[in-house]
Design a protein around this motif. Structure first.
Motif, PDB file in Angstrom:
ATOM      1  N   ARG A  64     -12.011  -9.774   3.982  1.00 20.66           N
ATOM      2  CA  ARG A  64     -12.601  -8.446   4.191  1.00 20.66           C
ATOM      3  C   ARG A  64     -13.059  -8.278   5.640  1.00 20.66           C
ATOM      4  O   ARG A  64     -12.941  -7.193   6.215  1.00 20.66           O
ATOM      5  N   GLY A 106      -4.085  -6.037   2.419  1.00 21.91           N
ATOM      6  CA  GLY A 106      -4.066  -5.400   1.106  1.00 21.91           C
ATOM      7  C   GLY A 106      -3.329  -6.209   0.061  1.00 21.91           C
ATOM      8  O   GLY A 106      -3.846  -6.467  -1.021  1.00 21.91           O
ATOM      9  N   LEU A 111      -6.563  -8.061  -1.331  1.00 22.63           N
ATOM     10  CA  LEU A 111      -7.664  -7.096  -1.331  1.00 22.63           C
ATOM     11  C   LEU A 111      -7.290  -5.788  -2.024  1.00 22.63           C
ATOM     12  O   LEU A 111      -8.175  -5.013  -2.403  1.00 22.63           O
ATOM     13  N   GLY A 112      -6.013  -5.544  -2.177  1.00 26.99           N
ATOM     14  CA  GLY A 112      -5.538  -4.317  -2.810  1.00 26.99           C
ATOM     15  C   GLY A 112      -5.062  -3.316  -1.768  1.00 26.99           C
ATOM     16  O   GLY A 112      -5.797  -3.009  -0.817  1.00 26.99           O
ATOM     17  N   ASP A 114      -4.490  -0.068  -2.065  1.00 26.76           N
ATOM     18  CA  ASP A 114      -5.275   1.175  -2.089  1.00 26.76           C
ATOM     19  C   ASP A 114      -6.648   0.966  -1.468  1.00 26.76           C
ATOM     20  O   ASP A 114      -7.165   1.849  -0.759  1.00 26.76           O
ATOM     21  N   GLU A 115      -7.255  -0.188  -1.716  1.00 26.87           N
ATOM     22  CA  GLU A 115      -8.584  -0.467  -1.170  1.00 26.87           C
ATOM     23  C   GLU A 115      -8.548  -0.551   0.353  1.00 26.87           C
ATOM     24  O   GLU A 115      -9.403   0.016   1.052  1.00 26.87           O
ATOM     25  N   VAL A 116      -7.560  -1.247   0.880  1.00 21.12           N
ATOM     26  CA  VAL A 116      -7.447  -1.377   2.335  1.00 21.12           C
ATOM     27  C   VAL A 116      -7.073  -0.043   2.971  1.00 21.12           C
ATOM     28  O   VAL A 116      -7.531   0.284   4.065  1.00 21.12           O
ATOM     29  N   SER A 118      -8.060   2.824   1.902  1.00 24.04           N
ATOM     30  CA  SER A 118      -9.302   3.608   1.921  1.00 24.04           C
ATOM     31  C   SER A 118     -10.152   3.267   3.138  1.00 24.04           C
ATOM     32  O   SER A 118     -10.712   4.151   3.789  1.00 24.04           O
ATOM     33  N   VAL A 119     -10.247   1.969   3.441  1.00 20.09           N
ATOM     34  CA  VAL A 119     -10.995   1.532   4.626  1.00 20.09           C
ATOM     35  C   VAL A 119     -10.369   2.130   5.889  1.00 20.09           C
ATOM     36  O   VAL A 119     -11.071   2.604   6.789  1.00 20.09           O
TER      37      VAL A 119
END
Length: 210
Positions: A64, A106, A111-112, A114-116, A118-119
């Motif tokens: 992260r 990601g 980490l995914g 979609d999650e990365v 979003s960041v």
């Protein structure tokens, strides 16, 4: 913005960085106003962040943390270099952009995607490339190229195992399927001149259709 944002993507040893430099010269010879840059880096602050991320001694870096540092470098690079160039009507060729974060952090880091993404949305404010060239080569062949190139920059990613690089490659296949209108695939397992010719042809054809 009047310019065009074109990104070069690929795994380690795909040759994209060398092709980008050569393509810049070829496009400039055609009379186009071209700026070449890279991520992470491109400007002083982002280059310092790059040094932290890729330092071989920083093997303890959390996934992260890595993703956040890359997003921070990306933001500064955009505001200081890329956006002003696009506003001036330049064609910006960038060695890596958000797709790299989606593939490496990601997917490969787990980490995914979609999650990365979003960041990174916070960092890029919806600015995506007009076109992306993905330089496709099997991970083992790409890593073999690196091993044979004594002049190449050695970084922390070079110490990852083959499975990590296979996951990166797998992630790019997912992204190609997800963004078929934006990402063009080039077979990077060809002689340099052939890969270069295809890259320049894709860019030239894209610009002529605009």
């Amino acid at each position: 913005m009047d310019g065009y944002f074109i990104t070069f993507e690929g795994g380690e040893g795909s040759g994209k960085s060398s092709i980008l430099k050569s393509a810049k010269t070829k496009l400039a010879d055609l009379g186009l106003d071209v700026l070449a840059t890279r991520e992470p880096g491109g400007i002083e602050i982002a280059e310092k962040i790059r040094d932290i991320i890729l330092d071989p001694d920083h093997t303890a870096m959390d996934a992260r943390t890595e993703a956040l540092l890359l997003a921070a470098a990306r933001r500064q690079h955009l505001t200081e270099k890329v956006l002003p160039a696009l506003e001036d009507g330049k064609i910006v060729l960038c060695d890596r952009f958000v797709d790299s974060s989606l593939a490496y952090q990601g997917f490969a880091r787990g980490l995914g995607i979609d999650e990365v993404f979003s960041v990174n949305q916070f960092a890029i404010q919806d600015l995506m490339p007009d076109m992306t060239l993905f330089f496709d080569i099997a991970p083992k062949k790409g890593l073999a190229r690196i091993a044979a190139n004594e002049n190449r920059e050695r970084n922390r990613l070079d110490f990852e195992n083959i499975r990590f690089h296979e996951k990166v490659y797998e992630a790019y296949q997912v992204l190609v399927s997800k963004f078929p209108d934006r990402i063009q695939v080039i077979n990077a397992d060809q002689p340099f001149a052939q890969v270069e010719s295809e890259a320049v042809s894709y860019i030239d054809a894209y610009l002529k259709n605009k």
